[in-house]
Design an enzyme around this catalytic site. Structure first.
Site, PDB file in Angstrom:
ATOM      1  N   THR A  40       0.008   8.508   3.304  1.00 20.80           N
ATOM      2  CA  THR A  40       1.132   8.314   2.394  1.00 20.80           C
ATOM      3  C   THR A  40       2.427   8.817   3.019  1.00 20.80           C
ATOM      4  O   THR A  40       3.484   8.179   2.907  1.00 20.80           O
ATOM      5  CB  THR A  40       0.873   9.046   1.072  1.00 20.80           C
ATOM      6  OG1 THR A  40      -0.307   8.515   0.462  1.00 20.80           O
ATOM      7  CG2 THR A  40       2.045   8.893   0.109  1.00 20.80           C
ATOM      8  N   HIS A  43       3.717   6.311   5.469  1.00 23.69           N
ATOM      9  CA  HIS A  43       4.378   5.185   4.801  1.00 23.69           C
ATOM     10  C   HIS A  43       5.803   5.558   4.414  1.00 23.69           C
ATOM     11  O   HIS A  43       6.739   4.765   4.589  1.00 23.69           O
ATOM     12  CB  HIS A  43       3.599   4.773   3.556  1.00 23.69           C
ATOM     13  CG  HIS A  43       2.313   4.073   3.837  1.00 23.69           C
ATOM     14  ND1 HIS A  43       2.248   2.872   4.516  1.00 23.69           N
ATOM     15  CD2 HIS A  43       1.031   4.393   3.522  1.00 23.69           C
ATOM     16  CE1 HIS A  43       0.982   2.491   4.607  1.00 23.69           C
ATOM     17  NE2 HIS A  43       0.223   3.400   4.014  1.00 23.69           N
TER      18      HIS A  43
END
Length: 342
Positions: A40, A43
């Protein structure tokens, strides 16, 4: 305090000074010791389509951490300064049907630490006491820093009974590697891990995989034959989000097999639903950790001798975050740790 911040709506992260977080009546203030880099976080750093739709800047990122309690709100009674803690990164509403029924991991209003609110890549982080996990038995700091993804692995791996079962894990990223260790520790007969990175497959072997297959060169069916399996795998753990991986998993399951899916696909894709129906295969989606049954299971597994040390392959000072993120994005190693005391 210093924090790693998504300061602008563009690729990158910035190590800058920000105010220390406030501590409400039910909150705990934690001095961060170490953090783990998650997909995450990659990203968000890359500012891809998901991040652009999800993240509001500026934001302190990060949700995998271990730290020491330095202050508590007036209503906190069971956590004290000096406690070593990690944090559950999903903050739930406490009021919806699932929360009221004790199924907090199914809350529809979940807010993610380091995603929907300021996170743990900082010298200090504040969390509600209900999201703080106190380590009451000795645990290595690096391992304590990755309790969040370890919990994903445990939640996925223990979704179905494993004793004497043949387990297929597609994807040897850090969570897939930890799932392999859990499956073997929990009594699986054969644990097979697939990937296309030989470095990660080597890690899988160290963590308990009896067979690690490079699927760019060898098929899962070949692996079955090598192990002498006549009817397919009993349990599948899909950790990659790769369409081909799930399709191959379905094709190699026994009738009545069970698949737990943690890997998050980037887009919709077709699967052989006729095979799923006629083979009576169970598919279960996994997101996060069961609060807090998974946390108890994690602690007990470590107390019982589960060794996660091989999954941690990179350690950096938080000041060297650029090198750390490059390592994590390389796709060849395991977990990467940032030290906030160095």
């Amino acid at each position: 305090m210093k924090a790693l911040v998504k300061q602008k709506a563009e690729p990158g992260l910035w190590l800058i000074d920000v105010p220390e977080p406030a501590v409400g009546p039910g909150d705990v203030l934690i001095k961060v010791l170490r953090t783990g880099i998650c997909g995450t976080d990659l990203h968000i750093r890359n500012w891809d389509g998901w991040a652009q739709q999800t993240i509001s800047t500026p934001l302190v990122v990060g949700h995998e951490f271990v730290g020491e309690v330095v202050d508590t709100g007036r209503d906190v009674t069971d956590i004290k300064p000096g406690d070593l803690v990690s944090g559950e990164g999903h903050l739930v509403c406490g009021k919806c049907r699932n929360c009221l029924a004790g199924r907090r991991h199914l809350c529809r209003a979940t807010v993610g630490l380091g995603v929907g609110r300021d996170g743990a890549f900082a010298e200090y982080v504040s969390l509600p006491a209900s999201n703080v996990w106190v380590h009451r038995v000795q645990v290595d700091l690096d391992v304590a820093a990755i309790f969040d993804p370890f919990g994903n692995a445990v939640h996925t791996a223990l979704s179905f009974p494993l004793v004497n079962e043949d387990v297929l894990i597609t994807g040897a990223g850090p969570i897939g590697l930890m799932a392999a260790a859990v499956a073997k520790h929990a009594g699986a007969r054969h644990v097979v891990v697939t990937d296309v990175s030989e470095e990660r497959l080597d890690l899988a072997r160290k963590l308990g995989a009896g067979l690690a297959l490079d699927v760019s060169r060898t098929t899962i069916a070949d692996g079955q034959r090598e192990l002498g399996l006549r009817e397919g795998f009993d349990v599948g753990l899909e950790m990659s989000g790769n369409p081909a991986a799930l399709r191959e998993m379905i094709a190699n399951m026994t009738h009545g097999g069970k698949i737990a899916m943690l890997g998050l696909p980037a887009e919709e894709f077709p699967v052989d639903w006729a095979r799923i129906v006629t083979s009576m295969i169970t598919l279960k989606g996994i997101y996060g950790r069961e609060m807090y049954e998974t946390w108890y299971a994690m602690t007990v597994l470590l107390e019982g001798g589960l060794d996660l040390a091989p999954v941690i392959t990179g350690r950096y000072s938080h000041r060297d975050h650029e090198a750390a993120f490059a390592d994590a994005a390389g796709g060849k190693g395991g977990k990467v740790i940032l030290d906030w005391t160095a």
